[in-house]
Motif scaffolding. Structure first.
Motif, PDB file in Angstrom:
ATOM      1  N   ILE A  77       3.965  -1.167 -15.586  1.00  0.00           N
ATOM      2  CA  ILE A  77       4.117  -1.245 -17.035  1.00  0.00           C
ATOM      3  C   ILE A  77       3.568   0.020 -17.685  1.00  0.00           C
ATOM      4  CG2 ILE A  77       3.434  -2.468 -19.132  1.00  0.00           C
ATOM      5  CD1 ILE A  77       3.152  -4.997 -17.492  1.00  0.00           C
ATOM      6  N   CYS A  78       2.380   0.419 -17.235  1.00  0.00           N
ATOM      7  CA  CYS A  78       1.712   1.556 -17.864  1.00  0.00           C
ATOM      8  C   CYS A  78       0.793   2.239 -16.853  1.00  0.00           C
ATOM      9  CB  CYS A  78       0.911   1.084 -19.078  1.00  0.00           C
ATOM     10  SG  CYS A  78       0.086   2.404 -19.994  1.00  0.00           S
ATOM     11  N   ASP A  79       0.719   3.562 -16.948  1.00  0.00           N
ATOM     12  CA  ASP A  79      -0.142   4.374 -16.085  1.00  0.00           C
ATOM     13  C   ASP A  79      -0.996   5.250 -16.996  1.00  0.00           C
ATOM     14  OD1 ASP A  79      -1.319   6.221 -14.433  1.00  0.00           O
ATOM     15  OD2 ASP A  79       0.530   6.904 -13.483  1.00  0.00           O
ATOM     16  N   GLU A  80      -2.301   5.017 -17.009  1.00  0.00           N
ATOM     17  CA  GLU A  80      -3.185   5.830 -17.836  1.00  0.00           C
ATOM     18  C   GLU A  80      -4.539   5.969 -17.162  1.00  0.00           C
ATOM     19  OE1 GLU A  80      -5.057   3.789 -21.363  1.00  0.00           O
ATOM     20  OE2 GLU A  80      -3.268   2.527 -21.153  1.00  0.00           O
ATOM     21  N   TRP A 115       0.822  -1.212   0.000  1.00  0.00           N
ATOM     22  CA  TRP A 115       0.000   0.000   0.000  1.00  0.00           C
ATOM     23  C   TRP A 115       0.857   1.264   0.000  1.00  0.00           C
ATOM     24  CZ3 TRP A 115      -4.744   1.974  -0.545  1.00  0.00           C
ATOM     25  CH2 TRP A 115      -5.012   3.221   0.017  1.00  0.00           C
ATOM     26  N   LYS A 116       1.894   1.288   0.826  1.00  0.00           N
ATOM     27  CA  LYS A 116       2.743   2.476   0.914  1.00  0.00           C
ATOM     28  C   LYS A 116       3.444   2.758  -0.410  1.00  0.00           C
ATOM     29  CE  LYS A 116       3.611   2.324   5.893  1.00  0.00           C
ATOM     30  NZ  LYS A 116       4.640   2.209   6.966  1.00  0.00           N
ATOM     31  N   ASP A 117       3.823   1.695  -1.137  1.00  0.00           N
ATOM     32  CA  ASP A 117       4.467   1.883  -2.442  1.00  0.00           C
ATOM     33  C   ASP A 117       3.533   2.606  -3.407  1.00  0.00           C
ATOM     34  OD1 ASP A 117       6.650   0.385  -1.497  1.00  0.00           O
ATOM     35  OD2 ASP A 117       5.721  -1.493  -2.144  1.00  0.00           O
ATOM     36  N   VAL A 118       2.268   2.196  -3.384  1.00  0.00           N
ATOM     37  CA  VAL A 118       1.276   2.787  -4.284  1.00  0.00           C
ATOM     38  C   VAL A 118       1.042   4.251  -3.936  1.00  0.00           C
ATOM     39  CG1 VAL A 118      -1.096   2.640  -5.130  1.00  0.00           C
ATOM     40  CG2 VAL A 118       0.170   0.547  -4.604  1.00  0.00           C
ATOM     41  N   ILE A 119       0.880   4.551  -2.651  1.00  0.00           N
ATOM     42  CA  ILE A 119       0.607   5.922  -2.220  1.00  0.00           C
ATOM     43  C   ILE A 119       1.786   6.840  -2.526  1.00  0.00           C
ATOM     44  CG2 ILE A 119       0.060   7.393  -0.244  1.00  0.00           C
ATOM     45  CD1 ILE A 119      -2.198   5.548  -1.279  1.00  0.00           C
ATOM     46  N   VAL A 120       3.002   6.351  -2.311  1.00  0.00           N
ATOM     47  CA  VAL A 120       4.190   7.150  -2.641  1.00  0.00           C
ATOM     48  C   VAL A 120       4.189   7.499  -4.124  1.00  0.00           C
ATOM     49  CG1 VAL A 120       6.700   7.067  -2.882  1.00  0.00           C
ATOM     50  CG2 VAL A 120       5.631   6.329  -0.748  1.00  0.00           C
ATOM     51  N   TYR A 121       3.868   6.515  -4.961  1.00  0.00           N
ATOM     52  CA  TYR A 121       3.850   6.760  -6.405  1.00  0.00           C
ATOM     53  C   TYR A 121       2.753   7.757  -6.780  1.00  0.00           C
ATOM     54  CZ  TYR A 121       3.210   6.062 -11.398  1.00  0.00           C
ATOM     55  OH  TYR A 121       3.071   6.280 -12.751  1.00  0.00           O
ATOM     56  N   LEU A 122       1.555   7.573  -6.236  1.00  0.00           N
ATOM     57  CA  LEU A 122       0.434   8.452  -6.575  1.00  0.00           C
ATOM     58  C   LEU A 122       0.685   9.888  -6.120  1.00  0.00           C
ATOM     59  CD1 LEU A 122      -2.592   6.117  -5.733  1.00  0.00           C
ATOM     60  CD2 LEU A 122      -1.685   6.690  -7.991  1.00  0.00           C
ATOM     61  N   ASN A 123       1.351  10.045  -4.989  1.00  0.00           N
ATOM     62  CA  ASN A 123       1.672  11.393  -4.518  1.00  0.00           C
ATOM     63  C   ASN A 123       2.788  12.028  -5.344  1.00  0.00           C
ATOM     64  OD1 ASN A 123      -0.237  11.535  -2.451  1.00  0.00           O
ATOM     65  ND2 ASN A 123       1.107  10.487  -0.997  1.00  0.00           N
ATOM     66  N   GLU A 124       3.713  11.199  -5.789  1.00  0.00           N
ATOM     67  CA  GLU A 124       4.831  11.712  -6.586  1.00  0.00           C
ATOM     68  C   GLU A 124       4.401  12.044  -8.007  1.00  0.00           C
ATOM     69  OE1 GLU A 124       9.444  10.470  -7.765  1.00  0.00           O
ATOM     70  OE2 GLU A 124       8.238   9.207  -6.419  1.00  0.00           O
ATOM     71  N   LEU A 136      -3.352   1.449 -13.188  1.00  0.00           N
ATOM     72  CA  LEU A 136      -1.939   1.115 -13.046  1.00  0.00           C
ATOM     73  C   LEU A 136      -1.759  -0.351 -13.431  1.00  0.00           C
ATOM     74  CD1 LEU A 136      -1.108   2.823  -9.609  1.00  0.00           C
ATOM     75  CD2 LEU A 136      -0.979   3.806 -11.913  1.00  0.00           C
ATOM     76  N   PHE A 137      -1.175  -0.588 -14.594  1.00  0.00           N
ATOM     77  CA  PHE A 137      -0.944  -1.953 -15.069  1.00  0.00           C
ATOM     78  C   PHE A 137       0.445  -2.403 -14.620  1.00  0.00           C
ATOM     79  CE2 PHE A 137      -3.943  -0.106 -18.137  1.00  0.00           C
ATOM     80  CZ  PHE A 137      -4.953  -1.057 -18.099  1.00  0.00           C
ATOM     81  N   LEU A 138       0.516  -3.573 -13.995  1.00  0.00           N
ATOM     82  CA  LEU A 138       1.766  -4.074 -13.437  1.00  0.00           C
ATOM     83  C   LEU A 138       2.130  -5.424 -14.049  1.00  0.00           C
ATOM     84  CD1 LEU A 138       0.891  -3.435  -9.664  1.00  0.00           C
ATOM     85  CD2 LEU A 138       1.848  -1.797 -11.293  1.00  0.00           C
ATOM     86  N   ASN A 139       3.425  -5.746 -14.016  1.00  0.00           N
ATOM     87  CA  ASN A 139       3.856  -7.058 -14.491  1.00  0.00           C
ATOM     88  C   ASN A 139       3.769  -8.082 -13.361  1.00  0.00           C
ATOM     89  OD1 ASN A 139       6.094  -6.606 -12.848  1.00  0.00           O
ATOM     90  ND2 ASN A 139       7.481  -6.177 -14.548  1.00  0.00           N
ATOM     91  N   ASN A 140       4.310  -9.269 -13.584  1.00  0.00           N
ATOM     92  CA  ASN A 140       4.197 -10.322 -12.570  1.00  0.00           C
ATOM     93  C   ASN A 140       5.071 -10.070 -11.348  1.00  0.00           C
ATOM     94  OD1 ASN A 140       6.588 -10.699 -13.953  1.00  0.00           O
ATOM     95  ND2 ASN A 140       6.463 -12.933 -13.944  1.00  0.00           N
TER      96      ASN A 140
END
Length: 257
Positions: free
Chosen positions: A166-169, A132-141, A157-161
């Motif tokens: 991979i992609c943010d849209e 969760w913290k990884d996601v919030i850091v990214y969204l805030n940045e 937010l599309f992620l690999n395995n």
């Protein structure tokens, strides 16, 4: 002169050939193998820069047309699509109408995917979003670049395995009607994991809206399982704060401390 139907190789009767002492180097085939060999030699010795567009295409066609002169077809395709890039970026239905074989269409798909992978950033440099913290850091940045206003924005937010981005849209959120589009995008990206963020305009989030969000999240999670796509979380952005619907591995609308 006879033709071996299986190999496509022409065989010439020896009675028509001059004596060995008068003959130049004998070619074992007349099906363009010598030309192909010279093309390969140019590619290896001088690089792709030494070849024109139609010659590069001619060599690609070798892979799907083993025994035929591909130069006329290569030139025809360049004329029809304007360039090699125009051919490789054309839609399948247009390629089919141009009488291009299914094997070559599949090769074009492979080239597209390979090129995209080569120009993509190194996977180890992509943001990691397992927690969760990884996601919030990214969204805030990297906040949403468009104005929310009264739009229903759904960020994907599309992620690999390995849980790397991979992609943010983003798309306009139409509830469960958006699920088909989301799955199509995920399949094109070969994504294995997905995180969705709904940006809610205003400060109100009614009980009815919560119910609709829960329905969307559950339906999305159920639908994506058929495509080996895992939905890691569905997040609500409201009043400058993020709320998780999947916190503690259950659907609950709780504010993250």
């Amino acid at each position: 002169m006879t033709v071996n139907e299986r190999s496509g190789i022409y065989k010439v009767s020896n009675s028509f050939l001059p004596s060995v002492s008068k003959r130049s180097k004998q070619f074992t085939t007349l099906n363009g193998a010598g030309h192909r060999g010279r093309m390969r030699a140019r590619l290896l010795q001088k690089g792709g820069e030494s070849l024109q567009e139609y010659e590069l295409l001619e060599m690609l066609l070798y892979l799907t047309i083993p025994r035929k002169d591909t130069k006329p077809l290569a030139k025809h395709l360049i004329n029809s699509f304007g360039s090699l890039d125009g051919l490789l970026s054309a839609e399948d239905k247009i390629l089919t109408k141009a009488n291009i074989s299914q094997e070559f269409i599949e090769l074009i798909h492979l080239l597209k995917q390979t090129t995209e992978r080569l120009v993509a950033p190194d996977s180890y440099n992509r943001p990691y979003m397992k927690h969760w913290k990884d996601v919030i850091v990214y969204l805030n940045e990297y906040p949403l670049k468009c104005e929310i206003n009264n739009k229903k924005i759904l960020r994907l937010l599309f992620l690999n395995n390995q849980q790397r981005l991979i992609c943010d849209e983003y798309i306009v959120h139409h509830g469960v009607n958006s699920i088909s589009l989301i799955i199509q995008k995920a399949l094109k990206l070969y994504a294995m994991n997905l995180i969705t963020i709904h940006y809610v305009s205003g400060n109100e989030f009614s009980a009815e809206m919560r119910k609709n969000e829960a329905k969307f999240a559950l339906t999305l999670q159920s639908s994506t399982r058929h495509f080996d796509l895992n939905v890691g979380d569905h997040i609500i952005y409201l009043d400058s704060q993020y709320f998780s619907l999947f916190k503690n591995k259950k659907l609950s609308f709780e504010k993250e401390n």
